[in-house]
Motif scaffolding. Structure first.
Motif, PDB file in Angstrom:
ATOM      1  N   ILE A  67     -11.832 -20.973  36.858  1.00 36.24           N
ATOM      2  CA  ILE A  67     -12.727 -20.024  37.725  1.00 36.24           C
ATOM      3  C   ILE A  67     -13.286 -19.238  36.714  1.00 36.24           C
ATOM      4  N   PHE A  68     -12.776 -18.742  35.920  1.00 30.38           N
ATOM      5  CA  PHE A  68     -13.240 -17.730  34.775  1.00 30.38           C
ATOM      6  C   PHE A  68     -14.655 -18.382  34.017  1.00 30.38           C
ATOM      7  N   ASP A  69     -14.493 -19.834  33.732  1.00 28.92           N
ATOM      8  CA  ASP A  69     -15.366 -20.501  33.147  1.00 28.92           C
ATOM      9  C   ASP A  69     -16.530 -20.612  34.003  1.00 28.92           C
ATOM     10  N   GLY A  70     -16.372 -20.819  35.505  1.00 26.95           N
ATOM     11  CA  GLY A  70     -17.467 -20.979  36.498  1.00 26.95           C
ATOM     12  C   GLY A  70     -18.220 -19.801  36.338  1.00 26.95           C
ATOM     13  N   ILE A  71     -17.458 -18.638  36.472  1.00 27.34           N
ATOM     14  CA  ILE A  71     -18.176 -17.239  36.352  1.00 27.34           C
ATOM     15  C   ILE A  71     -19.161 -17.199  35.301  1.00 27.34           C
ATOM     16  N   ARG A  72     -18.734 -17.656  34.222  1.00 28.72           N
ATOM     17  CA  ARG A  72     -19.341 -17.456  32.833  1.00 28.72           C
ATOM     18  C   ARG A  72     -20.468 -18.245  33.072  1.00 28.72           C
ATOM     19  N   ASN A  73     -20.414 -19.521  33.239  1.00 32.47           N
ATOM     20  CA  ASN A  73     -21.483 -20.397  33.388  1.00 32.47           C
ATOM     21  C   ASN A  73     -22.691 -20.163  34.475  1.00 32.47           C
ATOM     22  N   VAL A  74     -22.208 -19.677  35.739  1.00 32.70           N
ATOM     23  CA  VAL A  74     -23.314 -19.226  36.580  1.00 32.70           C
ATOM     24  C   VAL A  74     -23.805 -17.869  36.173  1.00 32.70           C
ATOM     25  N   ILE A  75     -23.450 -16.983  35.619  1.00 34.04           N
ATOM     26  CA  ILE A  75     -23.765 -15.735  35.277  1.00 34.04           C
ATOM     27  C   ILE A  75     -24.703 -16.097  33.992  1.00 34.04           C
ATOM     28  N   THR A  76     -24.284 -16.774  33.109  1.00 32.23           N
ATOM     29  CA  THR A  76     -25.237 -17.299  31.802  1.00 32.23           C
ATOM     30  C   THR A  76     -26.628 -17.707  32.539  1.00 32.23           C
ATOM     31  N   GLY A  77     -26.506 -18.520  33.597  1.00 26.86           N
ATOM     32  CA  GLY A  77     -27.689 -19.118  34.232  1.00 26.86           C
ATOM     33  C   GLY A  77     -28.442 -18.001  34.662  1.00 26.86           C
ATOM     34  N   ALA A  78     -28.029 -17.108  35.324  1.00 28.49           N
ATOM     35  CA  ALA A  78     -28.453 -16.078  36.100  1.00 28.49           C
ATOM     36  C   ALA A  78     -29.251 -15.252  34.936  1.00 28.49           C
ATOM     37  N   LEU A  79     -28.583 -15.134  33.593  1.00 26.28           N
ATOM     38  CA  LEU A  79     -29.313 -14.344  32.695  1.00 26.28           C
ATOM     39  C   LEU A  79     -30.408 -15.091  32.158  1.00 26.28           C
ATOM     40  N   ARG A  80     -30.325 -16.434  31.985  1.00 21.68           N
ATOM     41  CA  ARG A  80     -31.400 -17.280  31.677  1.00 21.68           C
ATOM     42  C   ARG A  80     -32.563 -17.043  32.564  1.00 21.68           C
ATOM     43  N   GLY A  81     -32.297 -16.853  33.815  1.00 22.64           N
ATOM     44  CA  GLY A  81     -33.398 -16.551  34.699  1.00 22.64           C
ATOM     45  C   GLY A  81     -34.001 -15.112  34.510  1.00 22.64           C
ATOM     46  N   LEU A  82     -33.399 -14.588  33.756  1.00 22.29           N
ATOM     47  CA  LEU A  82     -33.893 -13.085  33.235  1.00 22.29           C
ATOM     48  C   LEU A  82     -34.600 -12.962  31.824  1.00 22.29           C
ATOM     49  N   ASN A  83     -34.597 -14.405  31.239  1.00 23.78           N
ATOM     50  CA  ASN A  83     -35.165 -14.593  30.269  1.00 23.78           C
ATOM     51  C   ASN A  83     -34.155 -14.077  28.971  1.00 23.78           C
ATOM     52  N   ASP A  84     -33.120 -13.806  29.145  1.00 25.35           N
ATOM     53  CA  ASP A  84     -31.895 -13.506  28.424  1.00 25.35           C
ATOM     54  C   ASP A  84     -31.044 -14.871  28.033  1.00 25.35           C
ATOM     55  N   SER A  85     -31.384 -15.564  27.013  1.00 22.80           N
ATOM     56  CA  SER A  85     -30.579 -16.830  26.740  1.00 22.80           C
ATOM     57  C   SER A  85     -29.940 -16.531  25.376  1.00 22.80           C
ATOM     58  N   LYS A  86     -30.347 -15.653  24.415  1.00 23.70           N
ATOM     59  CA  LYS A  86     -29.559 -15.510  23.300  1.00 23.70           C
ATOM     60  C   LYS A  86     -28.249 -14.895  23.109  1.00 23.70           C
ATOM     61  N   TYR A  87     -28.221 -13.820  24.141  1.00 23.06           N
ATOM     62  CA  TYR A  87     -26.889 -13.095  24.273  1.00 23.06           C
ATOM     63  C   TYR A  87     -25.792 -13.665  24.694  1.00 23.06           C
ATOM     64  N   PRO A  88     -25.972 -14.568  25.996  1.00 24.58           N
ATOM     65  CA  PRO A  88     -24.856 -15.490  26.403  1.00 24.58           C
ATOM     66  C   PRO A  88     -24.377 -16.360  25.364  1.00 24.58           C
TER      67      PRO A  88
END
Length: 154
Positions: A74-95
């Motif tokens: 469940i935690f990993d799913g949250i992490r992966n989905v929010i990583t994708g959302a951050l990529r949508g915000l052009n934020d890929s290095k931070y994740p």
């Protein structure tokens, strides 16, 4: 959709798409977690003969792994989905950096401590990964929240 909302300069859309994706993934993963918890032997039987007495200790360990995985996925799913959302915000290095840091700074030391010092064995490493993934998910959720607050578009 988060990236498209960014292009439209629509912070409400970004937040709605990001957080609704997290909620949908949590709901789906809760169902899968229930299956892991309720029917571990059925899942294990796809790979091993659960009636073989020589495999009793392996099956017991696999059941424990599935119990921990029921929570950590469940935690990993949250992490992966929010990583994708951050990529949508052009934020890929931070994740990426957060993933590296939590795995090396939380997962490995915690897992080693639990496995060897507290003598929990391999499950200790699984618990260490679960804690690291939880920490990563919380940090990335906070990052997404901060980046999508009204008026904070880049």
């Amino acid at each position: 959709l988060v990236g498209q909302s960014l292009g439209r300069k629509d912070p409400v859309g970004m937040r709605n798409y990001g957080f609704s994706s997290v909620i949908l993934s949590i709901l789906f993963l809760i169902v899968i977690s229930i299956i892991f918890y309720v029917a571990p032997k059925l899942l294990i039987s796809l790979y091993l003969n659960v009636k073989d007495p020589l495999l009793t200790s392996i099956i017991h360990l696999a059941i424990l792994f599935l119990y921990v995985a029921a929570i950590s996925q469940i935690f990993d799913g949250i992490r992966n989905v929010i990583t994708g959302a951050l990529r949508g915000l052009n934020d890929s290095k931070y994740p990426m950096y957060i993933g590296i840091i939590v795995m090396w700074a939380i997962s490995l030391p915690t897992g080693s401590l639990l496995a060897f010092y507290f003598k929990i064995g391999p499950i200790g490493f699984q618990i260490g990964v679960a804690l690291a993934v939880l920490a990563g998910a919380l940090i990335l959720l906070q990052r997404f929240h901060k980046k999508t607050l009204l008026g904070e578009l880049e």
